[in-house]
Design an enzyme around this catalytic site. Structure first.
Site, short mmCIF file in Angstrom:
data_model
loop_
_atom_site.label_atom_id
_atom_site.label_comp_id
_atom_site.label_asym_id
_atom_site.label_seq_id
_atom_site.Cartn_x
_atom_site.Cartn_y
_atom_site.Cartn_z
N GLY A 12 -11.16 12.18 -13.96
CA GLY A 12 -9.76 12.48 -12.95
C GLY A 12 -9.55 14.33 -12.82
N ASP A 62 -13.57 7.87 -24.70
CA ASP A 62 -15.02 8.43 -24.06
C ASP A 62 -15.46 7.17 -23.48
OD1 ASP A 62 -17.80 8.90 -24.50
OD2 ASP A 62 -18.41 10.15 -26.04
N ASN A 89 -15.92 6.93 -11.59
CA ASN A 89 -16.74 8.52 -11.40
C ASN A 89 -17.21 9.28 -12.53
OD1 ASN A 89 -16.16 11.19 -9.83
ND2 ASN A 89 -15.24 11.56 -11.65
N SER A 141 -25.70 8.26 -6.48
CA SER A 141 -25.39 9.75 -6.26
C SER A 141 -26.57 9.65 -5.26
CB SER A 141 -25.87 10.49 -7.44
OG SER A 141 -26.95 12.24 -6.34
N TYR A 154 -30.47 10.89 -14.52
CA TYR A 154 -29.85 10.03 -14.06
C TYR A 154 -30.43 9.93 -12.96
CZ TYR A 154 -26.49 12.65 -11.33
OH TYR A 154 -25.12 12.41 -10.57
N ALA A 157 -29.80 5.95 -14.03
CA ALA A 157 -28.67 5.46 -13.54
C ALA A 157 -27.80 5.65 -13.08
CB ALA A 157 -27.87 6.62 -14.96
N LYS A 158 -28.74 6.35 -12.15
CA LYS A 158 -27.31 6.35 -10.52
C LYS A 158 -27.25 4.98 -9.67
CE LYS A 158 -24.30 10.13 -11.48
NZ LYS A 158 -23.08 9.10 -10.82
N ILE A 187 -22.59 18.66 -4.21
CA ILE A 187 -21.25 18.58 -3.43
C ILE A 187 -20.96 20.26 -5.48
CG2 ILE A 187 -19.22 18.00 -4.07
CD1 ILE A 187 -20.65 16.91 -2.30
P1 NAP Z 1 -18.36 17.61 -13.07
O1 NAP Z 1 -17.56 18.55 -12.06
O2 NAP Z 1 -18.92 17.75 -14.40
O3 NAP Z 1 -17.10 16.44 -14.07
C1 NAP Z 1 -17.47 15.13 -14.87
C2 NAP Z 1 -16.41 15.00 -15.13
O4 NAP Z 1 -16.56 13.09 -16.08
C3 NAP Z 1 -15.45 14.94 -15.93
O5 NAP Z 1 -13.76 14.96 -15.97
C4 NAP Z 1 -15.55 14.35 -17.68
O6 NAP Z 1 -14.35 15.14 -18.45
C5 NAP Z 1 -15.57 13.48 -17.40
N1 NAP Z 1 -16.46 12.92 -17.94
C6 NAP Z 1 -18.19 13.08 -18.43
N2 NAP Z 1 -18.15 12.50 -19.52
C7 NAP Z 1 -17.45 11.60 -20.29
C8 NAP Z 1 -17.01 10.03 -20.94
N3 NAP Z 1 -17.98 10.72 -21.59
N4 NAP Z 1 -16.36 9.71 -21.15
C9 NAP Z 1 -15.27 9.94 -20.15
N5 NAP Z 1 -15.41 10.84 -19.12
C10 NAP Z 1 -16.52 11.94 -19.46
O7 NAP Z 1 -19.04 16.52 -12.44
P2 NAP Z 1 -18.63 16.45 -10.64
O8 NAP Z 1 -19.63 17.43 -10.13
O9 NAP Z 1 -17.23 16.61 -10.46
O10 NAP Z 1 -18.67 14.81 -10.72
C11 NAP Z 1 -18.21 13.66 -10.61
C12 NAP Z 1 -18.88 12.90 -10.60
O11 NAP Z 1 -20.23 12.85 -8.95
C13 NAP Z 1 -20.38 12.37 -11.69
O12 NAP Z 1 -20.97 11.19 -11.86
C14 NAP Z 1 -21.61 13.06 -10.58
O13 NAP Z 1 -22.51 12.17 -11.23
C15 NAP Z 1 -21.43 12.53 -9.72
N6 NAP Z 1 -21.96 13.31 -8.45
C16 NAP Z 1 -22.35 14.85 -8.80
C17 NAP Z 1 -22.13 15.52 -7.67
C18 NAP Z 1 -21.77 17.27 -7.28
O14 NAP Z 1 -23.07 17.61 -6.82
N7 NAP Z 1 -21.27 18.02 -8.02
C19 NAP Z 1 -23.89 15.10 -6.35
C20 NAP Z 1 -23.57 13.58 -7.04
C21 NAP Z 1 -23.31 12.55 -7.07
P3 NAP Z 1 -14.40 15.59 -20.03
O15 NAP Z 1 -14.81 17.02 -20.03
O16 NAP Z 1 -12.96 15.40 -20.46
O17 NAP Z 1 -15.66 14.62 -20.62
#
Ligand code: NAP
Length: 246
Positions: A12, A62, A89, A141, A154, A157-158, A187
């Site tokens: 978050g 983590d 998330n 996703s 990915y 997993a999703k 996104i």
């Molecule tokens: P992002 O900007 O890369 O942010 C990912 C977040 O997850 C960060 O806050 C990160 O925090 C946290 N995180 C990663 N590994 C972690 C771990 N091992 N333990 C705890 N926290 C962890 O990603 P986003 O684009 O916002 O995506 C958010 C979600 O939406 C994801 O599940 C992604 O698969 C899904 N999604 C995204 C898209 C897209 O187009 N962006 C599309 C479909 C689905 P730290 O860096 O502090 O660990």
């Protein structure tokens, strides 16, 4: 309104998770944020949430580590008393065509995107059962529904997260707990910033709504699933993809 409610949002501190945390806070929910990285940016994000007038606290954990998840959940329950909304998330990508995926690429993505969400849900579900209420929202996703070249780890997993969502919905519906998934398309966040211009143009060209989604578009769907307006919806997957998977 979500006043008097507490929401946990994994990942978050930035991207979609931060937009979700802000949206829930704007409706009065207190927020526990889970991320691995602290530092100035994460602290600033948490402070932004506090400025909406709610209680917000950052927990470094983590989610691949089930013991750390249990400890963090215990600390959150101690600090906030109970949890009403859980948003799984946090997620990562390690993209490559199948022969190019290392064992670490496969493990990392399944460990964070699928197992992490299972660990976190397991850690909070008992307290929701005691309260006989709760809304769990898993960020999957569209790739989990339709597959995607270069994302075998990915997509698996999703897709797994969707099976998990439906199972939790069945297992805990009788205890007043709902569990749904949101499946975003493309996104604009740090996660997708690595895409080349050509790839981005191609993706947008094929979208019926003709633009990439914003993190707030996903947050709007999460807010709906978190609140009472969706009280008869469980086990559902809502696509927020601009029509990518029509
Ligand atoms: P992002 O900007 O890369 O942010 C990912 C977040 O997850 C960060 O806050 C990160 O925090 C946290 N995180 C990663 N590994 C972690 C771990 N091992 N333990 C705890 N926290 C962890 O990603 P986003 O684009 O916002 O995506 C958010 C979600 O939406 C994801 O599940 C992604 O698969 C899904 N999604 C995204 C898209 C897209 O187009 N962006 C599309 C479909 C689905 P730290 O860096 O502090 O660990």
């Amino acid at each position: 309104m979500l006043r008097q409610k507490t929401a946990v949002v994994t990942g978050g501190t930035r991207g979609i998770g931060f937009a979700i945390a802000k949206k829930l806070a704007s409706q009065g929910a207190n927020i526990a944020v889970i991320a691995t990285r602290g530092g100035e940016a994460a602290e600033r994000a948490t402070e932004t949430l506090r400025q909406t007038g709610v209680t917000a606290k950052l927990y470094l954990c983590d989610i691949r580590d089930s013991a750390a998840v249990d400890e963090t959940a215990a600390a959150i329950l101690q600090d906030f008393g109970a949890v009403d909304i859980l948003v799984n998330n946090a997620g990562i990508t390690r993209d490559n065509v199948l022969p190019g995926l290392s064992t670490a690429d496969i493990d990392d993505v399944i460990d964070v995107d699928l197992k992490g969400a299972i660990f976190v849900t397991k850690a909070f579900v008992r307290s929701m059962m005691r309260k006989r209420s709760g809304s769990i929202i898993n960020i999957s996703s569209v790739v989990g529904l339709m597959g995607n070249r270069g994302q075998a780890n990915y997509a698996a997993a999703k897709a797994g997260l969707i099976g998990f969502t439906k199972t939790v919905a069945k297992e805990y519906g009788g205890r007043g707990i709902r569990c749904n998934a949101v499946a975003p398309g493309y996104i604009a966040t740090e996660m997708t910033a690595a895409l080349g211009d050509e790839q981005r143009e191609m993706l947008v060209k094929n979208l019926p709504l003709g633009r990439p989604g914003e993190p707030e578009d996903v947050a709007d769907a999460v807010l709906f699933l978190a609140g009472d307006g969706s009280h008869y919806i469980t086990g559902e997957v809502i696509k927020v993809d601009g029509g990518m998977y029509v």
